[in-house]
Write an enzyme that holds these catalytic residues in place. Structure first.
Site, PDB file in Angstrom:
ATOM      1  CG  ASP A  12       0.211  -1.017   0.557  1.00 33.65           C
ATOM      2  OD1 ASP A  12       0.670  -0.139  -0.196  1.00 33.65           O
ATOM      3  OD2 ASP A  12      -0.987  -1.365   0.511  1.00 33.65           O
ATOM      4  CB  SER A  13      -1.104   3.103   1.867  1.00 34.61           C
ATOM      5  OG  SER A  13      -1.742   2.420   0.812  1.00 34.61           O
ATOM      6  CE1 TYR A  44      -0.586   5.951   4.230  1.00 38.06           C
ATOM      7  CE2 TYR A  44       1.621   5.699   3.345  1.00 38.06           C
ATOM      8  CZ  TYR A  44       0.750   5.614   4.408  1.00 38.06           C
ATOM      9  OH  TYR A  44       1.213   5.195   5.623  1.00 38.06           O
ATOM     10  N   GLY A  45      -2.465   7.811  -1.883  1.00 38.79           N
ATOM     11  CA  GLY A  45      -2.239   8.283  -3.259  1.00 38.79           C
ATOM     12  C   GLY A  45      -2.936   9.561  -3.639  1.00 38.79           C
ATOM     13  CB  CYS A  75       3.252   1.348  -0.795  1.00 39.70           C
ATOM     14  SG  CYS A  75       2.189   2.779  -1.042  1.00 39.70           S
ATOM     15  CG  ASN A  76       3.877   0.990  -7.222  1.00 40.82           C
ATOM     16  OD1 ASN A  76       4.717   0.755  -8.082  1.00 40.82           O
ATOM     17  ND2 ASN A  76       3.042   0.057  -6.789  1.00 40.82           N
ATOM     18  CB  THR A  77       1.738   5.930  -3.255  1.00 37.14           C
ATOM     19  OG1 THR A  77       0.821   5.444  -4.240  1.00 37.14           O
ATOM     20  CG2 THR A  77       1.439   7.368  -2.948  1.00 37.14           C
ATOM     21  CB  CYS A 185      -1.527   1.265  -7.376  1.00 38.83           C
ATOM     22  SG  CYS A 185      -2.353   1.186  -5.761  1.00 38.83           S
ATOM     23  CB  THR A 186       0.864  -2.915  -4.117  1.00 39.29           C
ATOM     24  OG1 THR A 186       0.526  -1.973  -3.077  1.00 39.29           O
ATOM     25  CG2 THR A 186       2.309  -2.711  -4.524  1.00 39.29           C
ATOM     26  CG  HIS A 187      -4.493  -1.000  -2.733  1.00 39.21           C
ATOM     27  ND1 HIS A 187      -3.340  -0.456  -2.227  1.00 39.21           N
ATOM     28  CD2 HIS A 187      -5.361  -1.083  -1.687  1.00 39.21           C
ATOM     29  CE1 HIS A 187      -3.496  -0.207  -0.932  1.00 39.21           C
ATOM     30  NE2 HIS A 187      -4.713  -0.579  -0.574  1.00 39.21           N
TER      31      HIS A 187
END
Ligand code: DGL
Length: 254
Positions: A12-13, A44-45, A75-77, A185-187
């Protein structure tokens, strides 16, 4: 050499992919995981697509060189910007990318109204437009770009007065209006309490973590690569600071 004992790399970012790692470890408790967060370059987004692609490819190359049997892009982005290039570059590896859980939302609430919270980059990508198109007839979708929330989660403040202040203007107009909100978004699962409080208790929060974990198990089983080990976990981060590693461990337990 026994590829079964190689790592499953999770990328992930930053710390967000830990929300996916939790589900992966439940689904695959005997596997060896290597979690890599690129917090030095997060978020990243809000970056241009080409930069997100380059950062993702660089992280993937490092992880592939470590000898992983599968890469989970948690990470979706990064998935939206780079999954096709990743699959082109590593055609023989299992590569799984998370994407906003719109299918689950539309199956659960046919004809309903669903919000998608995600980074500006995810919401502007072609991949998301295609996803939206697939479900356009099944439910009404409201886009909710939540710039700034990733930074708060990276600082361990996903559920904090600051997060509530940031999200209030975005979410309060939808209070009690939405059947579900997809956390794209995984966050964002780490801001779940704040998001729920602002949207009202009748809005269900959904994320792609459980589906990604099930898909990872399915792909490993299909390739006969499941491992029966002791469930080892390595957490690494480009920021290289003990506070970030400690935050990852704390979020894993949350
Ligand atoms: N966690 C990432 C996602 O799922 C994005 C975070 C970022 O903007 O860096 O989209």
């Amino acid at each position: 050499m026994n590829a079964k004992t190689d790592y499953i790399a999770v990328f992930d970012s930053g710390v967000g992919g830990i929300s996916v790692l939790r589900h992966l470890r439940t689904e695959l408790p005997k596997e060896r995981f290597l979690y890599f967060g690129d917090s030095a370059n997060a978020p990243y987004g809000t970056r241009p697509t080409e930069q997100i692609r380059q950062l993702t490819m660089a992280a993937a190359e490092m992880l592939m060189n470590r000898g992983c049997k599968a890469l989970v892009v948690a990470c979706n982005t990064a998935t939206a910007a780079a999954i096709e290039e990743l699959r082109r570059c590593y055609p023989h590896k299992i590569i799984i990318g998370i994407e906003p859980a719109l299918k689950i939302a539309s199956d659960r609430f046919p004809g309903g109204t669903v919000g998608v919270m995600a980074t500006p980059a995810t919401l502007r990508e072609e991949k998301f437009a295609r996803l939206l198109h697939r479900f356009a007839d099944h439910c009404e979708v409201v886009k909710l770009p939540a710039a700034g929330l990733v930074e708060l989660v990276e600082a361990g403040k996903g559920n904090s007065p600051e997060a509530e202040d940031l999200l209030r203007p975005l979410l309060e107009p939808y209070r009690d209006q939405l059947d579900a909100v997809v956390l794209g978004c995984t966050h964002y699962p780490f801001a779940g309490q704040t998001i729920s409080r602002l949207l009202g208790e009748n809005t269900v929060l959904l994320d792609g973590g459980p589906g990604t974990a099930r898909e990872t198990r399915r792909r490993l089983a299909e390739a006969d690569l499941l491992h029966e080990g002791s469930g080892e976990l390595l957490i690494e981060n480009s920021a290289n600071c003990p506070e970030i590693t400690a935050l990852c461990r704390a979020l894993l337990e949350e």
